[in-house]
Structure formats: C-alpha cells, structure tokens
Motif scaffolding. Structure first.
Motif: not given
Length: 386
Positions: A71-95
């Motif tokens: 639980t926490g406040i969403l600090k940032s979104r670190l991916y681009e919508e619709g992009s290819q991501v790899e397993a283990g890539d950080v998508l969001y960061e909570i405070d």
C-alpha cells in the motif's frame, strides 16, 4: 359431293383397316433404343494433403494483470503505454519512504541482537572453561549457554524481519512479471494503491506468439484422431494456417498444440488450440479468423466428382461404373471428405474403375453404353480443404 348409301357403308368398313395399317407402318418405322453415350473418369489415386477449416479466435499467448503488492501513494509511472517491456522492468514506483524507514529500523534491531549474541557467546565460552577447571557450577554454565542460544534466535528473528522489510521495500518498484506489450495505464501519479486490490494497474500481453482457439464436434475430433493415428511420424507437427476476417491469408504458419480433454456440455464441442507466430503484432487477442488444420503428410485418395454421385431416397450414395462388357454397374460407395467439387471415396471403388460422369439422368444398372471420352484423375493436387 354426295355418296350413295351402299357406298358410304363400304367406306365405313374400310376406314378402320386403313388406320390400322397406318399404325403398324408407323410402329415399324420407330427406331429401337440403342446404347447410351457417356463420358467416364478412369479412377487413379490422387495425392492430397487434406485440410480441415474451422472458425477460430485469437487468444494471448501470455497475459498478466499488474497489481500492487504493498500500500502507498503512486510516485511515478516509468513505462510508455503500448511499448515492449521485458520481465523485471520497473513499470511504477510507490513512495518508498515508509518502507525504507522500516528497513532502517529492522537493520538497527538486527545489529542490537548481533551485539547481544556476541556478548553472550563470550560469556558462555568463559563459563565453559571455568567449568572444566571446576571453578563454577554446572548451573551457571547452563544459564550462560541458554542465554547465548536465545541471543542466536533473536538474531535469526531480526534477520527475518529485515528480509521482510527489504521485500516490502522492493515491492514499491512494481515490475513487469512477463515480457510483452504493456497496455493502457489505469492509474496516474498521486493515486493511492492498496495491496491485493481487485483492479489492476495495466496489462502485459505477450504477442510474439498467439493462440488460436477452435471448436470442433466430438465426432469430428474422433475421426481426426483416427486419421492422425495412421500417419508414419506420430510426433510430426500438424500445420495450422489462418485466414483473416477480410479474407486475406496470414503469412505465418503455426502448429496444433493440443486438444482439450473434455466435451462442452452446452455445445458438444471440443476446444482445439494452435500456436501461430506473430512477429509484427498483426494478430490481436479477440480477433476472429478461419483456421486451416492440415494433415501431417500427403496421401493417395480416390476422388469422384460430386455430379457423378447419385443418392437413393434414404440418402445412400452410389455411382455408375462401366464394366468390360460395356454395361453399367451401380456401386454403393462410402464418402469421406469433400474436396473442391469432388468427394473422397472411402469404400466401394478401386483404382482403375471407370466412373460415369455424364448423362447421369439416363443411367440405370446393367444397360449398354458407348464411351465417348475418357479422362484421367489428377495425379496430385496442393492442400485441399475438407
């Protein structure tokens, strides 16, 4: 003109005989029915690779719904919508402030426990030496040894607490569980996220390969399995190609993966699943397609035109053949798959039979015929749909 009564009577007697004579003359001039002219097909085996066409729907090869684990406040979104991501890539960061504080506290508790453990260890070793010299009692040594083991347990407990705090801290970085194409983000910075919430943040779909799910009747599945069991290479892949909704052929060819082990109670069908390569992301989950399941290898079949097949009132199919005496023989046949404008004959005919393909409406069993033309069956054809 007027005739006398005796003359009229004579004419009346002569008229029936005259008409009778004319009728006999006409009957003598009527031509006698001769042999029927027909065209025949000389049956020879045709090499075919039969294909079954089924409606199908595209399903994602892998699909993951991304949810927060703390639980926490969403600090940032670190991916681009619709992009290819790899397993283990950080998508969001909570405070991480609270969770970093918990880690620091756990580290301090562990350091305190380790210090106590080291002190109790020295005390236990000292009492052990004194006991050997009989300068202390057994009870004092036992108490010192118990205190040391208790300190060891405290170290283990605090180490576990630190590990848990580090895990929770790591969960503040929400990572991609699989590789694939990331979808639309359903949250924005500043949103409150809760652990184990029902709504997901985004989805990741693996699109390099896709599934094609098809429905086939249980009876047809049984027949298909029997056909596959007769092939030489039982481990050979079963090719599957697809046609898109606009009627165009998809360039990639996949293979049949498996057939479900249960029959649907509502439809009486079995689900078949194929895997199709999708390098350009042309195929999207939910699309409807036409799937073509090919036999693993080509085989020789006897094929007759559909127009040459006649059916009885009960629907039993048969064809007319011409024997060596030039007479017709009506043969009952067992038909298998439909091939273009023909039928594959499973039973009833053999290679070399001459099948009547014209003037079918005048055909009867055991009548004389004259063969006007004779054609040969095609020796081989490309993949043919059933």
């Amino acid at each position: 003109m007027h005739f006398s009564a005796p003359l009229r009577l004579s004419l009346c007697f002569l008229l029936p005989f005259t008409l009778l004579g004319c009728g006999e003359q006409a009957q003598e001039q009527r031509p006698v029915a001769g042999p029927v002219h027909v065209d025949v097909l000389n049956l020879t085996p045709t090499r075919l690779r039969l294909t079954t066409e089924l409606p199908g729907r595209i399903a994602a090869f892998k699909q993951a719904e991304v949810r927060p684990q703390v639980t926490g406040i969403l600090k940032s979104r670190l991916y681009e919508e619709g992009s290819q991501v790899e397993a283990g890539d950080v998508l969001y960061e909570i405070d991480p402030t609270t969770y970093q504080s918990n880690v620091n506290s756990a580290q301090a508790q562990l350091a305190k426990a380790q210090t106590t453990e080291a002190t109790n260890k020295k005390t236990a070793l000292r009492y052990k030496e004194l006991l050997k010299k009989k300068l202390t009692s057994q009870q004092d040594y036992d108490d010192a040894d118990a205190a040391y083991k208790e300190a060891q347990a405290e170290v283990a407990i605090n180490q576990a607490a630190l590990d848990y705090a580090n895990i929770e801290l790591s969960y503040t970085k929400i990572k991609a569980p699989i590789s694939g194409q990331a979808g639309l983000s359903l949250v924005s910075e500043g949103s409150l996220l809760t652990a184990e919430q029902s709504s997901y943040l985004t989805t990741i779909v693996q699109t390099s390969n896709v599934y094609v799910d098809m429905q086939q009747s249980s009876l047809s599945i049984h027949k298909m399995k029997q056909d596959f069991a007769d092939f030489k290479d039982e481990k050979a892949d079963i090719p599957v190609s697809i046609t898109l909704e606009d009627g165009s052929a998809y360039e990639q060819v996949g293979h049949l993966e498996f057939a479900d082990t249960q029959v649907s109670n509502s439809t009486g069908t079995v689900t078949l699943r194929a895997i199709i390569p999708n390098p350009n992301n042309t195929l999207l989950a939910g699309m409807y397609v036409r799937a073509h399941i090919s036999m693993p290898e080509a085989r020789d079949y006897l094929v007759v035109p559909q127009s040459a097949v006649v059916r009885s009132q009960s629907g039993v199919p048969s064809v007319f053949t011409v024997n060596q005496e030039g007479k017709t023989v009506k043969k009952t046949v067992v038909l298998d798959d439909e091939v273009d404008n023909g039928w594959v004959v499973k039973e009833g005919l053999v290679a070399g039979d001459q099948v009547v393909i014209s003037n079918i409406i005048n055909m009867k069993n055991d009548i004389a015929v004259i063969i006007d033309s004779s054609t040969e069956s095609a020796s081989s054809t490309p993949d043919v749909e059933q």
